[in-house]
Motif scaffolding. Structure first.
Motif, PDB file in Angstrom:
ATOM      1  N   ASP A 192      33.062  37.443  46.101  1.00  0.00           N
ATOM      2  CA  ASP A 192      34.084  36.441  46.427  1.00  0.00           C
ATOM      3  C   ASP A 192      34.784  36.828  47.722  1.00  0.00           C
ATOM      4  OD1 ASP A 192      35.950  34.463  46.458  1.00  0.00           O
ATOM      5  OD2 ASP A 192      37.152  35.262  44.823  1.00  0.00           O
ATOM      6  N   ILE A 193      34.074  36.680  48.844  1.00  0.00           N
ATOM      7  CA  ILE A 193      34.666  37.072  50.123  1.00  0.00           C
ATOM      8  C   ILE A 193      35.660  36.032  50.624  1.00  0.00           C
ATOM      9  CG2 ILE A 193      32.651  38.426  50.771  1.00  0.00           C
ATOM     10  CD1 ILE A 193      31.873  36.144  52.686  1.00  0.00           C
ATOM     11  N   TRP A 194      35.723  34.860  49.981  1.00  0.00           N
ATOM     12  CA  TRP A 194      36.630  33.797  50.417  1.00  0.00           C
ATOM     13  C   TRP A 194      37.926  33.778  49.612  1.00  0.00           C
ATOM     14  CZ3 TRP A 194      34.693  32.690  54.792  1.00  0.00           C
ATOM     15  CH2 TRP A 194      33.312  32.620  54.979  1.00  0.00           C
ATOM     16  N   ASN A 195      38.117  34.771  48.720  1.00  0.00           N
ATOM     17  CA  ASN A 195      39.347  34.852  47.925  1.00  0.00           C
ATOM     18  C   ASN A 195      39.560  33.634  47.039  1.00  0.00           C
ATOM     19  OD1 ASN A 195      39.864  37.281  49.141  1.00  0.00           O
ATOM     20  ND2 ASN A 195      41.600  36.591  50.343  1.00  0.00           N
ATOM     21  N   SER A 196      38.477  33.073  46.518  1.00  0.00           N
ATOM     22  CA  SER A 196      38.641  31.865  45.717  1.00  0.00           C
ATOM     23  C   SER A 196      39.441  32.119  44.444  1.00  0.00           C
ATOM     24  CB  SER A 196      37.272  31.286  45.357  1.00  0.00           C
ATOM     25  OG  SER A 196      36.531  32.190  44.566  1.00  0.00           O
ATOM     26  N   ALA A 197      39.481  33.375  43.972  1.00  0.00           N
ATOM     27  CA  ALA A 197      40.273  33.680  42.780  1.00  0.00           C
ATOM     28  C   ALA A 197      41.752  33.405  43.007  1.00  0.00           C
ATOM     29  CB  ALA A 197      40.069  35.135  42.360  1.00  0.00           C
ATOM     30  N   LEU A 198      42.184  33.427  44.267  1.00  0.00           N
ATOM     31  CA  LEU A 198      43.594  33.152  44.567  1.00  0.00           C
ATOM     32  C   LEU A 198      43.946  31.681  44.399  1.00  0.00           C
ATOM     33  CD1 LEU A 198      44.346  35.297  47.752  1.00  0.00           C
ATOM     34  CD2 LEU A 198      45.357  35.578  45.495  1.00  0.00           C
ATOM     35  N   TYR A 199      42.949  30.814  44.370  1.00  0.00           N
ATOM     36  CA  TYR A 199      43.195  29.376  44.340  1.00  0.00           C
ATOM     37  C   TYR A 199      43.281  28.814  42.915  1.00  0.00           C
ATOM     38  CZ  TYR A 199      41.885  29.383  49.309  1.00  0.00           C
ATOM     39  OH  TYR A 199      41.824  29.616  50.664  1.00  0.00           O
ATOM     40  N   GLU A 200      43.021  29.638  41.931  1.00  0.00           N
ATOM     41  CA  GLU A 200      42.957  29.141  40.554  1.00  0.00           C
ATOM     42  C   GLU A 200      44.285  28.502  40.157  1.00  0.00           C
ATOM     43  OE1 GLU A 200      41.811  32.478  38.230  1.00  0.00           O
ATOM     44  OE2 GLU A 200      39.757  32.515  39.001  1.00  0.00           O
ATOM     45  N   GLY A 201      44.198  27.331  39.542  1.00  0.00           N
ATOM     46  CA  GLY A 201      45.379  26.636  39.050  1.00  0.00           C
ATOM     47  C   GLY A 201      46.159  25.891  40.111  1.00  0.00           C
ATOM     48  N   ALA A 202      45.617  25.772  41.312  1.00  0.00           N
ATOM     49  CA  ALA A 202      46.369  25.152  42.405  1.00  0.00           C
ATOM     50  C   ALA A 202      46.366  23.633  42.299  1.00  0.00           C
ATOM     51  CB  ALA A 202      45.783  25.572  43.746  1.00  0.00           C
ATOM     52  N   ASN A 203      47.483  23.044  42.714  1.00  0.00           N
ATOM     53  CA  ASN A 203      47.540  21.624  43.048  1.00  0.00           C
ATOM     54  C   ASN A 203      47.484  21.529  44.567  1.00  0.00           C
ATOM     55  OD1 ASN A 203      47.875  20.635  40.354  1.00  0.00           O
ATOM     56  ND2 ASN A 203      49.999  21.345  40.430  1.00  0.00           N
ATOM     57  N   TRP A 204      46.859  20.471  45.073  1.00  0.00           N
ATOM     58  CA  TRP A 204      46.506  20.440  46.480  1.00  0.00           C
ATOM     59  C   TRP A 204      47.257  19.364  47.250  1.00  0.00           C
ATOM     60  CZ3 TRP A 204      43.491  24.431  47.868  1.00  0.00           C
ATOM     61  CH2 TRP A 204      42.810  25.082  46.834  1.00  0.00           C
ATOM     62  N   THR A 205      47.618  19.699  48.480  1.00  0.00           N
ATOM     63  CA  THR A 205      48.167  18.706  49.381  1.00  0.00           C
ATOM     64  C   THR A 205      47.014  17.939  50.037  1.00  0.00           C
ATOM     65  OG1 THR A 205      48.119  20.073  51.382  1.00  0.00           O
ATOM     66  CG2 THR A 205      50.016  20.343  49.903  1.00  0.00           C
TER      67      THR A 205
END
Length: 245
Positions: free
Chosen positions: A18-31
């Motif tokens: 996971d070189i893109w840090n996708s684990a940091l995005y979990e549970g996000a709502n998006w603009t």
């Protein structure tokens, strides 16, 4: 609709990291600009701050002494030179798990402030803003008290630099190294701050660095609470450090 990063960890093929840090995005709502929506979660205003590089040293000293349950009454900030928190080996973007591990021993984080210099190419500046809010979202998801950072550049950044920021909330800004002592630097800073207030209506601004500039008198007069903290490790923290174990 789920964002493509939402379930990345459930479907990578063998051998992928996971070189893109996708684990940091979990549970996000998006603009609409694809930034995670963030909001400040700290219940108490900070009374002391410590820059990341010093928080890291404190953590390593405590761990070396076997003090694994220590706590420090201070918020960690990144209003420092980027090489001190965004380096190749120990930068918080690449080593975010370590950043959060250290932060869990402090009161919280504020001022996740990746530089967006005027001479940066536009895609780089956009990514720097994006990284700020991704790190904040990751901290919030993990229960770390967070005060969301606001940053702006020259006027062309205003179309995206305030994206994802909450309205009617607590925001932090940094004036450490901002060059506001030079009169020629103030108009751009003042205009950006006025635009931030116009769009987001913050109820409180946590200012790391000096708030002794006319623009902050204007901010206070508008009814916004200004909480000022020194940029370096505060005297309050230094005097009490021995008891923060």
């Amino acid at each position: 609709m789920k964002h493509p990063t939402s379930n990345w960890a459930e479907r990578p093929r063998a051998g992928i990291s996971d070189i893109w840090n996708s684990a940091l995005y979990e549970g996000a709502n998006w603009t609409e600009l694809d930034n995670p929506v963030v909001a400040s979660t700290a219940k108490e205003m900070p009374t002391a701050v410590i820059p990341w590089h010093e928080a890291k040293r404190t953590h390593k000293r405590k761990m070396a002494k076997g003090l694994r349950d220590y706590h420090v009454d201070a918020f960690i900030h990144c209003y420092i030179d980027d090489q001190k928190f965004d380096g190749e080996r120990e930068g918080i973007w690449k080593q975010w798990r370590f950043f959060f591990e250290v932060a869990s021993h402090f009161d919280g984080i504020l001022g996740v402030d990746f530089s967006t210099n005027a001479d940066f190419p536009e895609p780089v500046k956009r990514f720097q803003f994006h990284k700020m809010h991704v790190i904040e979202h990751g901290a919030i998801q993990r229960g770390i008290p967070t005060i969301v950072n606001a940053r702006w550049g020259t006027q062309e950044t205003w179309s995206y630099c305030f994206d994802a920021l909450p309205e009617n909330d607590v925001l932090c800004i940094g004036v450490v190294g901002s060059g506001l002592r030079n009169l020629e630097n103030r108009p751009m800073f003042d205009a950006g701050l006025r635009r931030l207030i116009e769009l987001k209506h913050p109820k409180t601004l946590v200012v790391v660095g000096s708030a002794n500039y006319p623009i902050f008198d204007e901010v206070r007069a508008s009814g916004i609470t200004v909480v000022q903290l020194d940029g370096e490790t505060s005297r309050h923290f230094k005097q009490k450090e021995r008891r923060h174990v």
